[in-house]
Enzyme design. Structure first.
Site, PDB file in Angstrom:
ATOM      1  CG  ASN A   1     -22.532 -22.386 158.936  1.00  0.00           C
ATOM      2  OD1 ASN A   1     -21.437 -22.343 158.397  1.00  0.00           O
ATOM      3  ND2 ASN A   1     -23.581 -21.817 158.398  1.00  0.00           N
ATOM      4  CG  ASP A   2     -26.502 -23.960 157.733  1.00  0.00           C
ATOM      5  OD1 ASP A   2     -26.155 -23.476 158.801  1.00  0.00           O
ATOM      6  OD2 ASP A   2     -27.146 -23.343 156.870  1.00  0.00           O
TER       7      ASP A   2
ATOM      8  CB  SER B   1     -27.380 -24.017 153.282  1.00  0.00           C
ATOM      9  OG  SER B   1     -26.511 -23.986 154.381  1.00  0.00           O
TER      10      SER B   1
ATOM     11  CD  GLU C   1     -30.877 -18.020 157.779  1.00  0.00           C
ATOM     12  OE1 GLU C   1     -30.610 -18.605 158.851  1.00  0.00           O
ATOM     13  OE2 GLU C   1     -30.065 -17.281 157.203  1.00  0.00           O
TER      14      GLU C   1
HETATM   15  C1  FRU Z   1     -28.069 -20.813 158.175  1.00  0.00           C
HETATM   16  C2  FRU Z   1     -27.445 -20.018 157.062  1.00  0.00           C
HETATM   17  C3  FRU Z   1     -28.101 -20.283 155.726  1.00  0.00           C
HETATM   18  C4  FRU Z   1     -27.009 -19.952 154.764  1.00  0.00           C
HETATM   19  C5  FRU Z   1     -25.779 -20.448 155.489  1.00  0.00           C
HETATM   20  C6  FRU Z   1     -24.524 -19.679 155.229  1.00  0.00           C
HETATM   21  O1  FRU Z   1     -27.219 -20.997 159.248  1.00  0.00           O
HETATM   22  O2  FRU Z   1     -27.470 -18.626 157.347  1.00  0.00           O
HETATM   23  O3  FRU Z   1     -29.297 -19.574 155.496  1.00  0.00           O
HETATM   24  O4  FRU Z   1     -27.183 -20.580 153.535  1.00  0.00           O
HETATM   25  O5  FRU Z   1     -26.091 -20.397 156.862  1.00  0.00           O
HETATM   26  O6  FRU Z   1     -23.443 -20.295 155.833  1.00  0.00           O
END
Ligand code: FRU
Length: 468
Positions: A40-41, A101, A218
């Protein structure tokens, strides 16, 4: 069980998973994507010691949101990436439910990661620690542990530190939820990255007169850009409007004046950063030559993500292409990073009635269209319409087949479109708007233009560019 005891499982997952992912016709041919599992991020995006580093939220063990590690790629040109060793694994008490993240900074020549250690309890509660890790000579990272506990007045949802240096002082913005379940962005400052002082809330629900702005913000990112300051973040719980904020969670930007003396940010209204189906948790960095570059996750949590067909091949999600940001005429402009032009093969041009245009192979394709009216069909799996209302993108829900639409409203004169095996990024009017979306066509996928309007088309097939 902590992930440390799962090292053999991670190795096995990668060894077995990569060939399977690469055999999937939807696996990206020039965008970064996980070799297996869920990505993901983007995290820790930085130009450091002659290379770009891009870390990423990664569960190597499966297509779900558990066991978040920091994967790590590096590149000299934002186009050709290479795998580095996994930077962080959730193997300490303070990060046992995920190295969430965060960002990276150059602390006197030491590449230093600032991330969230996420801890969940059996009763459903959670806490979060902001933590540091420093790079060793061999490229690995040593954790230095938590440097900031949960601030008072907030729930366990405090995360995603973005840290930067200004006039010899460190600053950190954090995404947060207060005890009234309102989303906020918090600011902290430090002399040494280890001791942090709170400077209050700089944005969010109830701050600067904002109302109806959600329960959790976030991934904040605050930076100076062309004589203004821009805050990017991801407010969860924004009300859907007829033509915007249609994804489960949006990414927004707001611009204004950030005052380091008073630690306040007087900003204007929220704008959606990307109007496509998949875009979330972007992060920016400064390029060697001073450009502000953004990369986003071409995914959105908690929607239809788990129904994406790539899960059958053991992988899910990809990054967006890197974009250059500019602020002009009260707007944020986003254009593909100029380095991407290296991927272009021979240029072709065509002009005439849209329905007479050649069908183009959409797998690795870039095209520019000068027109205000056109329809384009992407292998029957995605439909692009440009008319007096702006741009519309339509595709079927993976859940129930219902047609879903995303909108960008405004006058359109030009489109630049970047396609990969299962993604499309549409840059409208040289960066005034962007729409990023995944789609899952049968391959070989072709794009067909429709309609009687006159179009001018320039197009390139793009080179394959896999992570090495
Ligand atoms: C955003 C998020 C962040 C978190 C991460 C966990 O997509 O929810 O806030 O740190 O992904 O994977």
């Amino acid at each position: 069980m902590t992930l440390a005891s799962r090292w053999p499982a991670v190795l096995q997952a990668v060894m077995q998973g990569q060939p399977c992912a690469l055999a999937d016709s939807h696996y990206p041919q020039w965008h970064p994507a996980p070799v297996t599992g869920l990505m993901n991020d983007p995290n820790g995006f930085i130009w450091f010691a002659g290379r770009y580093h891009l870390f990423y939220q990664w569960n190597p063990l499966g297509c779900d949101h558990r066991y978040k590690c920091w994967g790590h790629w590096s590149s000299v040109d934002l186009v050709h990436w290479q795998h580095e060793s996994i930077a962080l694994m959730p193997d300490e008490e303070y990060d046992r439910n995920g190295c969430y993240s965060g960002s990276a900074v150059d602390n006197n020549g030491v590449l230093t990661l600032c991330y969230t250690g996420n801890v969940k309890f059996d009763d459903g509660g959670r806490i979060a620690w902001q933590c540091l890790a420093v790079q060793n000579d061999d490229g690995s990272f040593t954790k230095q542990g938590p440097v900031l506990p949960l601030p008072e007045g907030y729930t366990g949802h405090v995360r995603d530190p973005k840290v930067w240096c200004h006039d010899g002082q460190w600053y950190m913005v954090l995404g947060a939820q207060d005890l009234q379940k309102q989303g906020k962005v918090l600011l902290f400052t430090s002399d040494d990255l280890h001791h942090w002082q709170p400077c209050g809330e700089i944005a969010g629900q109830g701050v600067n007169g904002l109302t109806d702005s959600g329960y959790m913000w976030e991934c904040p990112d605050l930076f100076a850009l062309d004589e203004t300051h821009v805050l990017i973040c991801c407010p969860q719980g924004l009300a859907r409007e007829p033509h915007r904020y249609l994804n489960t969670y949006p990414s927004v930007w707001m611009s204004g004046a950030f005052d380091y003396e008073t630690a306040s940010f007087a900003h204007g209204e929220l704008h959606e950063l990307d109007a496509g189906f998949e875009f979330y948790a972007p992060q920016t960095t400064v390029a060697e030559d001073g450009r502000r570059i953004l990369i986003g996750w071409m995914g959105v949590p908690d929607g239809e993500e788990m129904l994406q067909p790539t899960c059958a091949y053991g992988w899910i999600h990809q990054m967006t292409c890197p974009r250059e940001l500019k602020y002009r005429d009260g707007r944020l402009w986003q254009t593909p990073a100029r380095e991407l032009e290296q991927l272009r093969e021979a240029e072709h041009q065509w002009q005439g009635r849209a329905s007479d245009a050649p069908e183009l192979e959409a797998t690795r394709l870039e095209f520019e269209l000068s027109t205000s009216y056109v329809n384009a069909d992407f292998a029957g799996a995605l439909r692009l319409t440009v008319d007096d209302y702006g741009v519309r993108l339509e595709r079927a829900s993976l859940k129930n087949g219902e047609m879903l639409t995303r909108y960008w409203q405004g006058d359109v004169s030009h489109l630049r479109v970047l396609c990969d095996s299962s993604s499309i990024e549409i840059f409208i009017n040289h960066g005034e708007g962007v729409m990023s979306s995944r789609y899952f066509p049968d391959h070989p996928a072709r794009v067909r233009f429709e309609g009687a309007s006159d179009i001018t088309l320039r197009y390139w097939s793009l080179r394959r560019c896999m992570i090495e």
